[in-house]
Design an enzyme around this catalytic site. Structure first.
Site, PDB file in Angstrom:
ATOM      1  N   LEU A  81     -12.950  37.590  10.409  1.00 12.33           N
ATOM      2  CA  LEU A  81     -13.259  37.159   9.039  1.00 12.33           C
ATOM      3  C   LEU A  81     -12.426  37.992   8.066  1.00 12.33           C
ATOM      4  CD1 LEU A  81     -14.970  35.854   6.745  1.00 12.33           C
ATOM      5  CD2 LEU A  81     -16.744  37.531   7.235  1.00 12.33           C
ATOM      6  N   ILE A  82     -11.679  37.295   7.208  1.00 12.10           N
ATOM      7  CA  ILE A  82     -10.842  37.998   6.230  1.00 12.10           C
ATOM      8  C   ILE A  82     -11.192  37.522   4.827  1.00 12.10           C
ATOM      9  CG2 ILE A  82      -8.471  38.610   5.566  1.00 12.10           C
ATOM     10  CD1 ILE A  82      -7.507  37.662   8.278  1.00 12.10           C
ATOM     11  N   CYS A 123      -7.938  35.547   0.834  1.00 10.55           N
ATOM     12  CA  CYS A 123      -6.776  34.992   1.554  1.00 10.55           C
ATOM     13  C   CYS A 123      -5.961  33.984   0.762  1.00 10.55           C
ATOM     14  CB  CYS A 123      -7.239  34.334   2.856  1.00 10.55           C
ATOM     15  SG  CYS A 123      -7.911  35.504   4.036  1.00 10.55           S
ATOM     16  N   SER A 124      -6.200  33.841  -0.554  1.00 11.58           N
ATOM     17  CA  SER A 124      -5.425  32.835  -1.285  1.00 11.58           C
ATOM     18  C   SER A 124      -3.986  33.266  -1.475  1.00 11.58           C
ATOM     19  CB  SER A 124      -6.080  32.521  -2.633  1.00 11.58           C
ATOM     20  OG  SER A 124      -6.122  33.686  -3.420  1.00 11.58           O
ATOM     21  N   ILE A 177      -1.660  40.033   0.827  1.00 14.92           N
ATOM     22  CA  ILE A 177      -1.915  40.665   2.122  1.00 14.92           C
ATOM     23  C   ILE A 177      -2.927  39.866   2.940  1.00 14.92           C
ATOM     24  CG2 ILE A 177      -2.902  42.734   3.210  1.00 14.92           C
ATOM     25  CD1 ILE A 177      -1.702  44.389   0.924  1.00 14.92           C
ATOM     26  N   GLY A 178      -3.942  39.316   2.279  1.00 14.12           N
ATOM     27  CA  GLY A 178      -4.958  38.529   2.982  1.00 14.12           C
ATOM     28  C   GLY A 178      -4.354  37.288   3.609  1.00 14.12           C
ATOM     29  N   TYR A 194      -9.278  50.904 -11.083  1.00 13.62           N
ATOM     30  CA  TYR A 194      -8.820  50.477  -9.754  1.00 13.62           C
ATOM     31  C   TYR A 194      -8.867  51.653  -8.773  1.00 13.62           C
ATOM     32  CZ  TYR A 194      -5.721  48.615  -6.151  1.00 13.62           C
ATOM     33  OH  TYR A 194      -5.197  48.197  -4.960  1.00 13.62           O
TER      34      TYR A 194
END
Ligand code: NAG
Ligand code: NAG
Length: 287
Positions: free
Chosen positions: A7-8, A11-12, A15-16, A156
């Site tokens: 599961l990630i 992802c759009s 890196i994902g 951040y």
């Protein structure tokens, strides 16, 4: 052997996306990848990149790390279909230039909600099945900002420091108690839309600064840093390959810095206990 179920989050793009596509296309080892994103409206890029993996080894689902019900529904579906979950990659996150006392508290809180609490929510959601299996991998995509408080990225950096503290604290417990291995991945600059936006629209970001002194300091630092960032920036594929390597490793490390440039910066911070060199972070770039 049954494929490893992964599961990630996030992802759009970036890196994902690269990690999801890399694992789904892997031939020597089989993966079944649940590539998730906050809004399915942005799935076009991933669908195109997935090519023939789509709906075979790569499945796109909607998951917003700030919304518990969306996390539960994807985890439940994965467990219904596969009976297990082997790997979680906590990748979703966003960044933004911080005008220090000008960003609203709501903005700061929403960044923490995604970058830190999102990681906590997803980790908690996969722990029950991983404990039962007595196996599992959790990768947290942190940042060099999880070790160095990069100027003008206060919120951040705080979110990534929080992820690092939590991860370090529970990594030994989960390994010894449940054979669940946790790794923190600390990329430096990576060529993504997120980074391109941060380093190209300087005037736009500076518009958030009402304070002329800070604005001037930010612009000078950002301009001087640009060539350095270009020099050390890595591709998302490099990070994706590292993720694959960590997942396949029998004995993964707790922490991975993804480039020698980052390792040197972190070592420089730690070698002097006063860490006074950080006070010269702006001078380092000739600002
Ligand atoms: C993949 O599956 C989704 C539903 O899960 C469907 O909407 C989509 O059309 C499928 N795409 C392809 C190319 O099979
Ligand atoms: C990632 O962070 C979460 C919460 O901050 C923690 O529960 C988890 O163990 C961490 N995993 C790794 C691999 O560091």
């Amino acid at each position: 052997m049954a494929p490893q179920v992964v599961l990630i989050t996030g992802c759009s793009a970036g890196i994902g996306l690269a990690t999801a596509v890399c694992l789904a296309a892997e031939k020597q080892h089989e993966f079944k990848v649940y590539a998730t994103m906050r809004n399915l409206g942005s799935k076009g890029k991933l669908e195109a990149a997935a090519g023939s993996s789509l709906n075979k080894t790569l499945f796109i689902r909607e998951l917003d790390v700030t919304k518990q019900d969306t996390i539960s529904s994807v985890v439940d579906e994965i467990l219904r279909e596969n009976g297990r979950i082997d790997v979680l990659v906590n990748n979703a996150g966003f960044s933004g230039v911080d005008a220090i006392d000008k960003r609203s508290i709501e903005w700061c809180q929403s960044l923490m909600d995604t970058n830190y609490w999102g990681v906590v929510r997803c980790t908690r959601a996969v722990l029950p099945p991983m404990k039962k299996q007595k196996s599992g991998r959790i990768l947290n995509v942190s940042s060099v900002s999880g070790i160095l408080g990069t100027p003008f990225y206060a919120t951040y950096a705080s979110s990534k420091f929080a992820v690092e503290g939590f991860s370090e604290s529970i990594a030994a417990v989960l390994r010894d108690g449940y054979n669940i291995r946790v790794s923190i991945v600390e990329p430096g600059p990576v060529v993504t839309d997120l980074m391109t936006n941060l380093v190209t629209n300087l005037e736009e970001h500076a518009a958030g600064f009402n304070d002329d002194k800070l604005k001037e300091m930010y612009l000078a630092q950002a301009k001087n840093m640009q060539p350095i960032v270009d020099m050390v920036a890595q591709s998302t594929n490099e990070i994706a390959k590292l993720h694959l390597e960590i997942i396949l490793s029998e004995n993964p490390h707790l922490r991975y810095q993804t480039s020698p440039a980052m390792t040197k910066m972190v070592a420089d911070k730690l070698k002097d206990p006063t860490t006074d060199a950080l006070l010269d972070a702006l001078k380092q770039y000739g600002s």
